[in-house]
Design an enzyme around this catalytic site. Structure first.
Site, PDB file in Angstrom:
ATOM      1  N   CYS A  54      47.036  56.570 -18.384  1.00 33.79           N
ATOM      2  CA  CYS A  54      47.570  57.835 -18.900  1.00 33.79           C
ATOM      3  C   CYS A  54      48.095  58.727 -17.771  1.00 33.79           C
ATOM      4  O   CYS A  54      49.038  58.356 -17.100  1.00 33.79           O
ATOM      5  CB  CYS A  54      46.517  58.542 -19.756  1.00 33.79           C
ATOM      6  SG  CYS A  54      47.241  59.821 -20.826  1.00 33.79           S
ATOM      7  N   LYS A  71      52.513  67.695 -28.639  1.00 39.35           N
ATOM      8  CA  LYS A  71      51.512  66.732 -28.189  1.00 39.35           C
ATOM      9  C   LYS A  71      51.693  65.394 -28.906  1.00 39.35           C
ATOM     10  O   LYS A  71      51.817  65.339 -30.134  1.00 39.35           O
ATOM     11  CB  LYS A  71      50.114  67.281 -28.471  1.00 39.35           C
ATOM     12  CG  LYS A  71      48.976  66.429 -27.944  1.00 39.35           C
ATOM     13  CD  LYS A  71      47.632  67.107 -28.198  1.00 39.35           C
ATOM     14  CE  LYS A  71      46.482  66.324 -27.582  1.00 39.35           C
ATOM     15  NZ  LYS A  71      45.177  67.001 -27.792  1.00 39.35           N
ATOM     16  N   SER A 113      47.147  60.393 -26.359  1.00 41.47           N
ATOM     17  CA  SER A 113      46.825  61.818 -26.433  1.00 41.47           C
ATOM     18  C   SER A 113      47.376  62.469 -25.172  1.00 41.47           C
ATOM     19  O   SER A 113      46.716  62.491 -24.140  1.00 41.47           O
ATOM     20  CB  SER A 113      45.317  62.032 -26.534  1.00 41.47           C
ATOM     21  OG  SER A 113      45.008  63.408 -26.483  1.00 41.47           O
ATOM     22  N   HIS A 161      45.515  55.009 -24.250  1.00 47.28           N
ATOM     23  CA  HIS A 161      44.061  54.966 -24.049  1.00 47.28           C
ATOM     24  C   HIS A 161      43.448  53.836 -24.875  1.00 47.28           C
ATOM     25  O   HIS A 161      42.722  54.081 -25.851  1.00 47.28           O
ATOM     26  CB  HIS A 161      43.427  56.300 -24.434  1.00 47.28           C
ATOM     27  CG  HIS A 161      43.662  57.394 -23.445  1.00 47.28           C
ATOM     28  ND1 HIS A 161      42.978  57.466 -22.250  1.00 47.28           N
ATOM     29  CD2 HIS A 161      44.497  58.452 -23.478  1.00 47.28           C
ATOM     30  CE1 HIS A 161      43.380  58.546 -21.580  1.00 47.28           C
ATOM     31  NE2 HIS A 161      44.305  59.151 -22.291  1.00 47.28           N
ATOM     32  N   GLU A 193      41.033  52.172 -24.147  1.00 48.85           N
ATOM     33  CA  GLU A 193      39.578  52.181 -23.976  1.00 48.85           C
ATOM     34  C   GLU A 193      38.865  53.107 -24.956  1.00 48.85           C
ATOM     35  O   GLU A 193      37.628  53.070 -25.070  1.00 48.85           O
ATOM     36  CB  GLU A 193      39.224  52.601 -22.537  1.00 48.85           C
ATOM     37  CG  GLU A 193      39.316  54.088 -22.235  1.00 48.85           C
ATOM     38  CD  GLU A 193      40.730  54.594 -21.983  1.00 48.85           C
ATOM     39  OE1 GLU A 193      40.872  55.798 -21.668  1.00 48.85           O
ATOM     40  OE2 GLU A 193      41.676  53.789 -22.093  1.00 48.85           O
ATOM     41  N   ARG A 246      37.718  69.533 -31.339  1.00 44.21           N
ATOM     42  CA  ARG A 246      37.610  70.455 -30.200  1.00 44.21           C
ATOM     43  C   ARG A 246      38.827  71.368 -30.121  1.00 44.21           C
ATOM     44  O   ARG A 246      38.710  72.576 -29.933  1.00 44.21           O
ATOM     45  CB  ARG A 246      37.477  69.650 -28.901  1.00 44.21           C
ATOM     46  CG  ARG A 246      37.315  70.503 -27.642  1.00 44.21           C
ATOM     47  CD  ARG A 246      37.667  69.696 -26.415  1.00 44.21           C
ATOM     48  NE  ARG A 246      39.098  69.381 -26.400  1.00 44.21           N
ATOM     49  CZ  ARG A 246      39.640  68.391 -25.716  1.00 44.21           C
ATOM     50  NH1 ARG A 246      38.883  67.586 -25.006  1.00 44.21           N
ATOM     51  NH2 ARG A 246      40.954  68.193 -25.752  1.00 44.21           N
TER      52      ARG A 246
END
Length: 305
Positions: A142, A163, A192, A235, A237, A249
């Protein structure tokens, strides 16, 4: 084969509950083989979660892996206890004289800043330069992939209109890439981020091979011609609920973050998210360790150059 991590690392209990073969330091000393030495430079604020996610993938291969956790010295993490960092992490200066078969450099939530504004940018540049002579293959994730493309090749990052958030379909575009060997024609990856690197900029750099991309998410995987540097924009992972926790969040902070695409059934944040990237995540890391590290790394790491 197992992954060797510190005996008291919190990830240990999680990995053992998932039947990931974890080897104690004591048992590793009795093994008559040289494990692959992999360093993990963890720039993520969620240190323990990231350690666990990457240990899971690095440990799920036939190869024995010895993991060394590394932190930058020019930034103090505020999301994990100082005791955890002191117990399990090495500073770069402590491992600078060593050599590694591979290194993973994670992303970081600093992409809206110019690179030179990042608190630890100078130290990261020093580390990225060091990998060229002390690490056989470096795997950037990333923001770290964007930072490395900028440092090594001068490729800038570009702000996205909003985003990029969700799980997106990708396709393999390079003929028979070893890093993506066994991948389906289409596969899914979580993203993200607020920035990207242009495909045109990357295509103009002849030292790079673009391996996979997405219509929405752009270039996903690229590497240098010799495989010494790997750049992954997403990502793979991530756990099932990582994007969900990030979404909640953001909402709690009053941010206008959209529901992650292709993630919740019927886009319902109360539903259990779809998990559709795990198999390709395991294959990605297994291929990296096997083809770009194990198959080509020198047995004597002092021969790295």
């Amino acid at each position: 084969m197992p992954i060797k991590i510190p005996d008291r690392l919190p990830a240990r209990a999680t990995l053992e509950s998932e039947n990931i073969f974890v080897m104690t330091e004591k048992r590793a000393l009795s093994q008559d083989m040289r494990p692959l030495r992999i360093a993990l430079l963890n720039l993520m604020p969620t240190k323990i979660e990231t350690e666990t996610q990457l240990s899971r993938l690095l440990g799920n291969t036939p190869l024995q892996v010895e993991l060394t956790l590394v932190q930058v010295e020019s930034h103090v993490s505020r999301n994990v206890s100082p005791e955890h960092m002191l117990s399990f992490y090495h500073s770069f200066s402590e491992i600078e004289g060593e050599n590694f078969d591979g290194m993973v450099i994670t992303g970081a939530p600093v992409e809206k800043l110019e690179y030179e504004e990042v608190e630890y940018w100078d130290e990261l540049c020093r580390i990225m330069e060091w990998t060229k002579t002390h690490v056989h293959s470096t795997f950037h994730i990333c923001w770290a992939s964007q930072a490395a493309l900028y440092y090594h090749f001068g490729i800038p990052k570009r702000m996205l209109p909003q985003k990029l958030f969700g799980v997106f379909p990708h396709r393999v575009v390079y003929r028979n890439p070893v890093l993506l060997r066994g991948f389906d024609d289409e596969f899914y990856v979580p993203h993200s981020r607020y920035t990207t690197c242009s495909m045109d900029d990357m295509l103009a750099e002849k030292r790079l091979k673009i391996l996979a991309c997405s219509d929405e998410a752009g270039v996903y995987a690229a590497m240098t011609q010799d495989g010494r540097q790997v750049f992954i924009s997403g990502h793979s992972e991530y756990d099932r609920d990582t994007l969900k926790l990030e979404y909640l969040r953001d909402i709690s902070r009053g941010l206008d973050t959209p529901v992650p695409k292709n993630y919740f059934p019927d886009d319902d944040p109360e539903a259990v998210p779809f998990m559709r990237w795990r198999s390709h995540a395991n294959l990605l890391y297994s291929n990296w360790l096997n083809y770009l590290v194990y198959q080509t790394t020198p047995y004597d790491l002092s021969e790295l150059h």
